[in-house]
Design a protein around this motif. Sequence first.
Motif, PDB file in Angstrom:
ATOM      1  N   SER A 294      68.138  -3.077  72.465  1.00  0.00           N
ATOM      2  CA  SER A 294      69.138  -4.040  72.938  1.00  0.00           C
ATOM      3  C   SER A 294      68.530  -5.307  73.517  1.00  0.00           C
ATOM      4  O   SER A 294      69.151  -6.371  73.500  1.00  0.00           O
ATOM      5  CB  SER A 294      70.041  -3.390  73.998  1.00  0.00           C
ATOM      6  N   THR A 334      75.216  -5.179  73.174  1.00  0.00           N
ATOM      7  CA  THR A 334      74.472  -4.232  72.335  1.00  0.00           C
ATOM      8  C   THR A 334      74.155  -2.961  73.113  1.00  0.00           C
ATOM      9  O   THR A 334      74.248  -1.843  72.581  1.00  0.00           O
ATOM     10  CB  THR A 334      73.166  -4.882  71.838  1.00  0.00           C
ATOM     11  N   GLU A 337      77.212  -0.860  73.205  1.00  0.00           N
ATOM     12  CA  GLU A 337      77.466  -0.229  71.911  1.00  0.00           C
ATOM     13  C   GLU A 337      76.543   0.962  71.681  1.00  0.00           C
ATOM     14  O   GLU A 337      76.950   1.970  71.081  1.00  0.00           O
ATOM     15  CB  GLU A 337      77.302  -1.262  70.796  1.00  0.00           C
TER      16      GLU A 337
END
Length: 351
Positions: A294, A334, A337
């Motif tokens: 990320s 990110t 997620e």
Amino acid sequence: MKRRKAGAQLKLLTAPWRGPLSALSAVIIFGGIGYRITEGWDWGDSLWMVLITISTIGYGEVAPLTPAGRVVTVLIVVGGLVVVQLAIQRVLGLKESGYFRRLREFRFHRMLERMHDHVILCGYGRIGQEIAAQLQRDAVGLVVIETDPNRREVAEANGLHVLQADATLDETLLDAGLKQCCSLVAALPGDASNLYVVLSARDLRPDCRLIARANSDEAAAKLRLAGATVVVSPYVAGGRVMAASALRPLALNFMELLAGSNYEIEEFQLSHDPLHLMDISGRTLSELELGRRSGAMVLAIRDRGELIANPGGEMRLAPGQLLVVLGSKRQLLTFQELLGEAVETIETMPG
């Protein structure tokens, strides 16, 4: 109930125009009928003649008029003048009665109903202005509740949506979008007023994040009992900043630098349900490679009340942990997620 109220307001706002519009429609319809009877034209030619007569465009007659048709034309002209005069008088009367102010308020409330995930700021004093400025820099939706008309003008001049009303009333909070907001900040100058706001907001929406201002330790304790999520004393906070400036200037400079950047610190609360953590529970940070994948950095993890700063790669994730993460908006998205449904809530400390 809110929809019925909006519908009633809409009826009141449209009521003044029903008379002039009805009169105009009557002139057009009866004028068209008159031309059909006297001239034998179809509806298209008849209505066209009525429209160019009322509007005084002067395109010319569809066909030479009979004496009876000229009488119809005169009646249409007279009727049009009456309608125009009626409309002018109605507009002047509406302006004096405050109709256009009510119309602006109606549009404003409709706009508030469409807002979601915004912040409600109660009070636009010196502290409220600083809070609003910070939220504007972070492009956060904001609704200000303020009773003082001068402060309202200042807030509107700064591009804010302002509801001039008493923030301690339930109706005001609901109008500001309490049901759809992400948090509410009670920054009124009086502790009693902030206490009323917190009590009302907690009763109307138990899961709302409430941040309250307190001027004393006693008021802070009462605000927490009333349901405030976070209580901030401007004097205590200011004293801590000044002390930090004297003792830890580099740390304070870092926070100021962070505040002027595109980076943020977010708190990711992991779910307490083990079923939601099936993919990550028991795995270490090194195994998950959250930082590498990320670009975000895990600053600390709070586990069962203990804060673990700068956790190493061997740190294992477990249900109920709180992850404090630094990164840009894209990196944090990110990161979220990658965690997937393991994340229960997310809190942001603007950077």
